[in-house]
Write an enzyme that holds these catalytic residues in place. Structure first.
Site, short mmCIF file in Angstrom:
data_model
loop_
_atom_site.label_atom_id
_atom_site.label_comp_id
_atom_site.label_asym_id
_atom_site.label_seq_id
_atom_site.Cartn_x
_atom_site.Cartn_y
_atom_site.Cartn_z
N GLU A 116 38.93 31.67 31.22
CA GLU A 116 40.26 32.25 31.48
C GLU A 116 41.28 31.23 31.95
O GLU A 116 42.45 31.34 31.62
CB GLU A 116 40.20 33.36 32.54
CG GLU A 116 39.27 34.49 32.23
CD GLU A 116 38.03 34.37 33.07
OE1 GLU A 116 37.42 33.29 33.03
OE2 GLU A 116 37.67 35.34 33.75
N ASP A 145 32.65 39.87 35.88
CA ASP A 145 32.93 41.26 36.22
C ASP A 145 33.49 42.00 35.01
O ASP A 145 33.57 41.47 33.90
CB ASP A 145 33.87 41.34 37.43
CG ASP A 145 35.19 40.61 37.17
OD1 ASP A 145 35.43 40.17 36.03
OD2 ASP A 145 35.98 40.49 38.12
N GLU A 148 36.50 42.95 34.30
CA GLU A 148 37.73 42.36 33.77
C GLU A 148 37.38 41.19 32.86
O GLU A 148 37.95 41.02 31.77
CB GLU A 148 38.62 41.90 34.92
CG GLU A 148 40.10 41.86 34.61
CD GLU A 148 40.71 43.25 34.50
OE1 GLU A 148 41.68 43.38 33.73
OE2 GLU A 148 40.21 44.19 35.14
N TYR A 197 31.29 33.15 42.71
CA TYR A 197 32.36 34.05 42.27
C TYR A 197 32.86 34.92 43.41
O TYR A 197 32.07 35.45 44.19
CB TYR A 197 31.87 34.93 41.12
CG TYR A 197 32.98 35.66 40.41
CD1 TYR A 197 34.09 34.96 39.93
CD2 TYR A 197 32.93 37.04 40.23
CE1 TYR A 197 35.12 35.63 39.29
CE2 TYR A 197 33.95 37.70 39.57
CZ TYR A 197 35.04 36.99 39.11
OH TYR A 197 36.06 37.65 38.47
N ARG A 209 34.71 37.76 43.53
CA ARG A 209 34.89 39.22 43.45
C ARG A 209 33.51 39.86 43.37
O ARG A 209 32.89 39.89 42.32
CB ARG A 209 35.75 39.61 42.24
CG ARG A 209 37.19 39.15 42.37
CD ARG A 209 38.09 39.74 41.30
NE ARG A 209 39.45 39.28 41.46
CZ ARG A 209 39.97 38.24 40.81
NH1 ARG A 209 39.23 37.57 39.95
NH2 ARG A 209 41.22 37.87 41.00
#
Length: 763
Positions: free
Chosen positions: A9, A84, A86, A286, A288
């Protein structure tokens, strides 16, 4: 020909992974989502199963074109977005838009950006998990339906440009309800009594005790102190016991946000931004996650570090179980990627947050602290009440050697005093007894961290949504993050010392708060309207139930568009009814009457915010004043409202020119001649005196003298000293002066040449 194309991303993540994978891999960034629901109409085909209509974002068309070219020549494409929902959705959108054939597409996930984690992920790729994708899609579709249908109602019934959201509106309700609890709160008065005692024959030892009863009147206090004067005191009970204290579990997203707020003063969004940079740089796992689980590797590394630096007795391995309501993917907790890395290079904020995460992780694998807690009660032969004293002694510090979790009410915890070993019956000499007037406090306003904690307890939202929800409430003007200085009041104090009782008045500050969330009037209006007309949307239990539905979809136990359909039908019916039947909402409250003019004083919403109005609507001489930050239409008092009409206020004269104090969009200021001089944060335009105003004017003049280097064209063309060096100002625009030119040597023509050259360059 590209052998392996890896798509992530963010550019920072791409850079870190590229260094690890080497020359056989080309790592590119999608810069987040490459497409979203269409902005034309609703972007959802309601009639055919709520099928989303996606479009590539205009700012991502070049990125998509570049990725298509790279993917077209690659033998294998690795989709390495976050682990996740998303991230899974981003991987699916990339697969769809880039038209990646299944046989050459690999989905990989890793919890940390380390060589071992990434190479292990490459060895065990999988397909895109469509259950996770559909869970994210269901959330996106429902949120679009709610926003698209609710927001226009708010525009019609309250004010244009408002918005509502399935989770943000419920979070706003929490802030509004807390504010109304505070408004309705009526403080109760009481007297807190403390005694200082020394064991007989040990004048150098002091024990502080708090009376187990609070008196309500000064008469009761005087009567009690009179009895204490004639009492002989002794210890009536003493209890000493050993207690064990365990370390806090490693960080989840929520607990990190809360602790970073308390220990570092970070906002929720700041914490997540800094954590994102730490993750993408390979420093932490990570960020989240709902999980408090640690990998066996991390537990082993923590053991090695603890035993090497503190010794074996300080180590105790633990694996924590996640107890968060609605916890989803069973990932690891937030931890350092390498326990052996005690400190990192980076910004001050990155170092501070990394240190917090490192200490919390290592402390979770340390031995319990052994404490000796002593409780005793001191009584007098002429009184029935007891003074309670407590203290704690650390026998073995254990994890406390490294880290101690803080809490929102740390200031109220005062059991750290070390009490001497005393037995029942030991005589105690009274040194002094004080009684101080106190008032009960209203419930505290939410800090951002406390709001996250409450949302988590209610099952509202998920780790990835907390920060954006709070940011949205700020951006919409529904809430503000505010410091409150508090007010001053006089309180009574009594002291019994020797045989005399003295009575005095002391001043104390109360009601001060730092970085607390306060609702704005428009936020309260929106909450009231939605609670009245859409009680299901605003119900905490209903919102949590929808979140549970998303979890079931992610687990493959529910069909995404059936959940959407079950939600949408009753919601849409309520929307249609509300549009036709509900009334236009106006915030308007008559506060009272101005004693000086006899005119009515009204608080209401104005075109640009909340105002107070002096005089009826049809009064040609009516006056207006804006409410100060933190003042609300429903709670502003008559005195507070009348004070607002004092501004603009004439302070006096200086060099024959008038000085006027007022407040504007950017805060309080004084106006002198043609200059507007800020009073700074917390400045008081109502109370500033003439000497202070003159001092500010002279300081401003001195700054401006150094600010202007040269002026041409009657001041329209200026060379100014700025924060980052000299620059040219002309016709409202600023122009950079080349480093090769000296500002004080520029002529008018030189300036015009620099301006022309700057305008000719493409931005």
């Amino acid at each position: 020909m590209v052998e392996n194309l890896v798509i992530v991303e963010s550019p920072a993540k791409a850079k870190t992974i590229g260094k690890i994978l080497g020359d056989n891999y080309t790592v590119c960034s999608s810069f987040g989502h490459i497409r979203d629901l269409s902005k034309k109409n609703l972007g959802i085909d309601i009639e055919h199963g709520f099928i989303p209509e996606y479009e590539i974002s205009p700012d991502k068309k070049k990125v998509v074109a570049s990725l298509k070219d790279a993917a077209g020549t690659a033998s294998t494409v690795w989709l390495a977005s976050d682990e996740d929902r998303e991230g899974e959705a981003i991987a699916w959108h990339l697969q769809e838009v880039l038209k990646l054939p299944k046989e050459k597409t690999r989905r990989i996930v890793f919890h940390e950006i380390t060589k071992d984690a990434i190479l292990n992920a490459v060895k065990s790729p999988r397909d895109v998990d469509m259950n996770l994708v559909m869970a994210q899609q269901a959330r996106r579709v429902i949120d679009r339906l709610v926003g698209f249908e609710l927001s226009p109602i708010l525009w019609k019934k309250i004010k244009p440009s408002l918005s509502a959201g399935r989770v943000q509106s419920v979070a706003l309700r929490l802030v509004v309800e807390r504010e109304r609890e505070i408004t309705a709160f009526r403080p109760g008065r009481y007297y807190r009594i403390e005694g200082l005692f020394s064991p007989d024959g040990k004048a150098d030892v002091t024990v502080k005790g708090i009376l187990d009863t609070k008196f309500e009147t000064a008469e009761e206090v005087m009567d009690f102190l009179g009895k204490c004067r004639d009492s002989a005191f002794s210890i009536v009970s003493a209890d000493k016991k050993e207690v064990m204290r365990s370390p806090a579990p490693p960080f989840t997203t929520s607990s990190l946000q809360q602790e970073a707020s308390r220990k570092c003063g970070f906002s929720v969004s700041q914490t997540m931004a800094v954590a994102q940079r730490l993750y993408e740089s390979g420093h932490i796992t990570y960020m989240r996650t709902d999980s408090t689980n640690l990998s066996g590797l991390a537990i082993g590394a923590a053991k090695a570090w603890i035993e090497e630096n503190y010794g074996k007795k300080y180590h105790k391995a633990r694996q924590y179980k996640t107890r968060v309501k609605g916890a989803q993917e069973a990932h690891e907790a937030i931890r350092p990627t390498f326990i052996s890395t005690v400190g990192i290079q980076g910004t001050a904020a990155e170092k501070k947050l990394y240190d917090l995460i490192w200490k919390r992780t290592v402390a979770s694998q340390m031995a319990q602290a052994r404490l000796e807690k002593t409780d005793m009660e001191i009584g007098g032969d002429r009184i029935s009440h007891l003074f309670a004293a407590s203290g704690t002694q650390v026998l073995f510090d254990g994890f406390l050697k490294l880290y101690m979790e803080s809490s929102d009410d740390d200031a109220d915890n005062d059991d750290s005093a070390l009490l001497p070993p005393l037995s029942v019956g030991t005589g105690m000499t009274r040194r002094e007894i004080t009684a101080t007037e106190r008032y009960t406090s209203h419930p505290p306003r939410y800090s951002e961290a406390a709001l996250v904690k409450r949302m988590e307890e209610l099952g509202i939202g998920r780790p990835s949504t907390y920060a954006p929800i709070i940011s949205t409430l700020h951006q919409r003007g529904y809430i503000i993050r505010q410091d409150r200085k508090g007010d001053s009041r006089k309180v009574e104090s009594f002291k019994l010392e020797g045989d005399g009782i003295t009575r005095s008045c002391i001043s104390e500050t109360f009601g001060s708060e730092k970085a607390r969330l306060c609702p704005e009037d428009i936020g309260m209006l929106v909450t009231d309207f939605l609670e009245k007309n859409f009680p299901a949307i605003m119900d905490y239990g209903f919102t949590a139930k929808v979140e549970d539905g998303f979890d079931r979809i992610a687990d493959g136990k529910a069909v995404w568009n059936k959940l959407v359909a079950d939600f949408y039908k009753p919601f849409h019916d309520k929307v249609l009814y509300t549009v036709s039947e509900s009334e236009h909402i106006k915030a308007r409250r008559v506060i009272g009457t101005d004693p000086a003019s006899g005119k009515v004083v009204i608080a209401r919403m104005g075109r640009f915010g909340s105002i107070v109005q002096l005089g009826e609507d049809d009064d040609p001489d009516k006056k207006f004043a804006g409410l100060d930050k933190g003042q609300l239409i429903e709670s502003v008092t008559l005195d507070q409202a009348l004070k607002l009409f004092i501004l603009p206020r004439r302070v006096g004269e200086y060099n024959g020119k008038e000085i006027v104090a007022s407040k504007g969009k950017y805060g309080p200021y004084i106006k002198y001649d043609s200059s507007y001089i800020s009073l700074g944060k917390g400045g008081d335009p109502y109370g500033i005196d003439l000497p202070t105003a003159i001092r500010l004017i002279e300081e401003h003049s001195a700054r401006m003298a150094n600010h202007i280097v040269r002026e041409y064209l009657d001041g329209d063309l200026q060379i100014l000293n700025g924060r980052f060096g000299p620059y040219i100002k002309y016709q409202g625009h600023n122009y950079k002066i080349p480093k090769t030119r000296k500002a004080d040597g520029l002529t008018e023509q030189d300036c015009m040449d620099i301006i022309a050259a700057s305008r000719g360059r493409k931005k």
